[in-house]
Design an enzyme around this catalytic site. Structure first.
Site, PDB file in Angstrom:
ATOM      1  N   ASP A 199      10.654  -3.300 -21.174  1.00  0.00           N
ATOM      2  CA  ASP A 199      10.170  -2.629 -22.386  1.00  0.00           C
ATOM      3  C   ASP A 199      10.072  -3.707 -23.463  1.00  0.00           C
ATOM      4  OD1 ASP A 199       9.772  -1.282 -24.729  1.00  0.00           O
ATOM      5  OD2 ASP A 199      11.293   0.260 -24.361  1.00  0.00           O
ATOM      6  N   THR A 225       5.069  -0.846 -27.358  1.00  0.00           N
ATOM      7  CA  THR A 225       4.387  -0.174 -28.459  1.00  0.00           C
ATOM      8  C   THR A 225       3.247  -1.098 -28.873  1.00  0.00           C
ATOM      9  OG1 THR A 225       5.752  -1.284 -30.094  1.00  0.00           O
ATOM     10  CG2 THR A 225       6.492   0.899 -29.387  1.00  0.00           C
ATOM     11  N   ARG A 234      -0.174   2.714 -34.554  1.00  0.00           N
ATOM     12  CA  ARG A 234       1.017   3.284 -33.938  1.00  0.00           C
ATOM     13  C   ARG A 234       0.677   3.846 -32.563  1.00  0.00           C
ATOM     14  NH1 ARG A 234       5.738   4.298 -35.788  1.00  0.00           N
ATOM     15  NH2 ARG A 234       5.026   3.132 -37.571  1.00  0.00           N
TER      16      ARG A 234
END
Ligand SMILES: *Cc1c(COP(=O)(O)O)cnc(C)c1O
Length: 434
Positions: A199, A225, A234
Site C-alpha cells: 500500500d 491513493t 482524491r
C-alpha cells in the site's frame, strides 16, 4: 468581476468555498497526506464528466455514450502503467480504502488471516484495524516497529508470519517516515507462501519518480491513493506488475477455479464494491498522471524529500525526538513527550497560529488516539507552493515557538502573522480568490 453561477444561485455555499480557498492560501498545510492539485486537475475534476454513468470498463460498459469517458479512462490506465512500470492498473477505486478492499477481496476469503502494520505504529485502518472491515471480515494480526529504531521489526514479522500463516501480508503505512522495505517483506511472504500487498498511498509520488524503491519487483498487488504525494484528485488505484513473479492467475477464493487476477481485481471493484465510476475524477487522474510524467514532477518530488530532510534536521537541532531519527520520505513523526506536550494540545495550538498538522500516535504510545503523544508533519503541500529548505528552517522555528508556549496568546498572534507573511510570498490559487 462578473458573478460566478454559484455565487449568483447559492451565495451561502459560494462563500463557504471562497473561505476554504482563503484558508488554504493563508495557512501552512503540513498534513502529510494532503497536497494542492493544479488548475488543469481542478478543471477536469469539476467538469461535465461528473454527469456520466459508465459502469463497466472501457469497451465493455453497461451504458451508451461512453466514447469519450472510455478515452479518458484508457489514458489514465496507460499513463499509470507508464508511471509505475506496471502492466495492469485499475483507476476506478473511489478512494485508497476502496482500492484496499477490492485487493483483499481478490486475494483472500472472509475469515482468512492478514498481517499488517499496527495502526498505532504507523499502519492504516484498512490494514486490519478492529474498527474497519479489514479487522472485521478477516482475522487480523499486526506487526510493529522496533522501539529503538522506529523501523519495522522484521524478526517479529517473521515470527508472527510463521505462527499465524497469513494468507496475505500488507506492507506500507500512513505514518512511516522510512522507505517501505519491500524486499524484506517479500522474503517473509515467500517463507510462508503468503501474497504480498504493497500500500503505497503515501509515497506513490516518490515511487513514480524513483525517489522511493519500487514495489513492482516484489509485490503481488499494489494499491495507492492518487491525492497524496502523487498530487492528483482524491481517489484510489490498484496495480500489478509482471516482474514480481506473480503468476497472474490464482485460485479464486469463492469459486475455487483458476482465474486471471486482473479480471478478478476488475470485478472486485465493479460490481464487487462499487457501482458507477467517478468519470470526472478518473479523467482528472489521467491529467495528474500526465503531469507526473513530466520532468518537472521529479524536480518537485526531490524538493519534497529535501524539504522533509531539512525540516527533520532543524527539529533535531532543537531537541525534538523524531521517530526513526529522521526521514527518507515526505513524512516526519515527532514524539512530543520530552516537550511535556500532547499531540492534541500541539495540534490545537498550531491551528490557532495558522499551521495545520495532525496529532498522531507514536509507536508504544501510552496516550489514546484522541490525545496522542505525537504529531505527523509532511512537506508535499508546502513544496507545491514553491517553498524550499530556507523556508523549512523558518517553519520549524514557528512550530517550536508555539510548542514552547502553547497558551501564550500574544505569541500565537505573532506566529500567525509570520505564517501569513510566508504564505503571501508563495500565493496559492490566486485565480480562485474572490
Ligand atoms: C491514506 C491512506 C489510505 C486510504 O486512503 P483514503 O483515500 O483516505 O481511503 C490507505 N492506506 C494508506 C497507507 C493511507 O495512508
Amino acid at each position: 468581476m462578473p458573478k460566478t453561477p454559484l455565487q449568483t444561485s447559492d451565495p451561502e455555499l459560494y462563500n463557504i468555498l471562497v473561505n476554504e480557498v482563503s484558508r488554504e492560501d493563508t495557512t501552512l498545510e503540513l498534513i502529510a497526506s494532503e497536497n494542492f492539485v493544479s488548475y488543469p486537475v481542478l478543471e477536469m475534476a469539476g467538469g461535465v464528466m461528473t454527469n456520466k454513468y459508465a459502469e463497466g470498463y472501457p469497451g465493455k460498459r453497461y451504458y451508451g455514450g461512453c466514447e469519450f469517458v472510455d478515452e479518458a479512462e484508457n489514458l489514465a490506465r496507460d499513463r499509470a502503467n507508464q508511471l509505475f512500470g506496471v502492466e495492469y492498473s485499475n483507476v476506478q477505486p473511489h478512494s485508497g480504502s476502496q482500492a484496499n478492499m477490492a485487493a483483499l477481496m481478490t486475494f483472500i476469503d472472509v475469515g482468512d488471516t492478514i498481517l499488517g502494520l499496527d495502526l498505532a505504529h504507523g499502519g492504516h485502518l484498512t490494514h486490519g484495524s478492529k474498527v474497519n472491515f479489514s479487522g472485521n471480515l478477516y482475522h487480523s494480526v499486526s506487526y510493529q516497529v522496533e522501539k529503538e529504531t522506529g523501523r519495522v521489526d522484521f524478526d517479529q514479522v517473521l515470527s508472527l508470519a510463521r505462527e499465524h500463516r497469513p494468507k496475505l501480508i500488507i506492507c506500507g503505512g500512513s505514518a512511516y517516515p522510512r522507505f517501505i522495505e519491500f524486499e524484506d517483506f517479500k522474503e517473509i511472504a515467500e517463507d510462508v507462501s503468503a501474497f504480498l500487498m504493497a500500500d503505497i498511498a503515501h509515497p506513490s509520488g516518490l515511487v513514480a519518480t524513483g525517489l522511493h524503491p519500487s514495489p513492482v519487483p516484489y509485490c503481488d498487488v499494489i494499491t495507492t491513493t492518487t491525492h497524496k504525494t502523487l498530487r492528483g484528485p482524491r481517489g484510489g488505484m490498484i496495480m500489478m506488475g509482471k516482474d514480481s513473479g506473480n503468476p497472474w492467475e490464482i485460485v479464486a477464493p469463492k469459486s475455487g477455479r483458476l482465474k486471471n487476477i486482473s479480471e478478478l481485481l476488475d470485478s472486485a471493484v465493479m460490481p464487487g464494491i462499487q457501482g458507477g465510476p467517478l468519470m470526472h475524477i478518473i479523467a482528472a487522474k489521467a491529467v495528474a498522471f500526465g503531469e507526473a510524467l513530466q520532468p518537472d514532477f521529479t524536480v518537485y518530488t526531490q524538493q519534497v524529500v529535501d524539504n522533509a530532510k531539512a525540516m527533520a534536521n532543524e527539529f533535531l537541532s532543537r531537541d525534538y525526538e523524531l521517530i526513526s531519527g529522521g526521514t527518507d520520505t515526505h513524512v516526519i513523526l515527532i514524539d512530543l513527550s520530552n516537550k511535556a506536550m500532547t499531540g492534541k494540545v500541539a495540534e490545537n495550538a498550531l491551528e490557532k497560529a495558522g499551521i495545520t498538522v495532525n496529532k498522531n500516535m507514536v509507536p508504544f504510545d501510552e496516550r489514546s488516539p484522541f490525545i496522542t503523544s505525537g504529531i505527523r508533519i509532511g512537506t508535499p503541500a508546502i513544496t507545491t507552493r514553491g517553498m524550499s529548505q530556507d523556508d523549512m528552517v523558518k517553519i520549524v522555528a514557528l512550530i517550536d515557538a508555539i510548542i514552547e508556549k502553547p497558551d501564550d496568546e500574544d505569541n500565537i498572534v505573532r506566529v500567525k502573522a509570520e505564517v501569513k507573511d510566508l504564505c503571501t510570498s508563495f500565493p496559492l490559487y490566486s485565480d480562485l480568490r474572490a
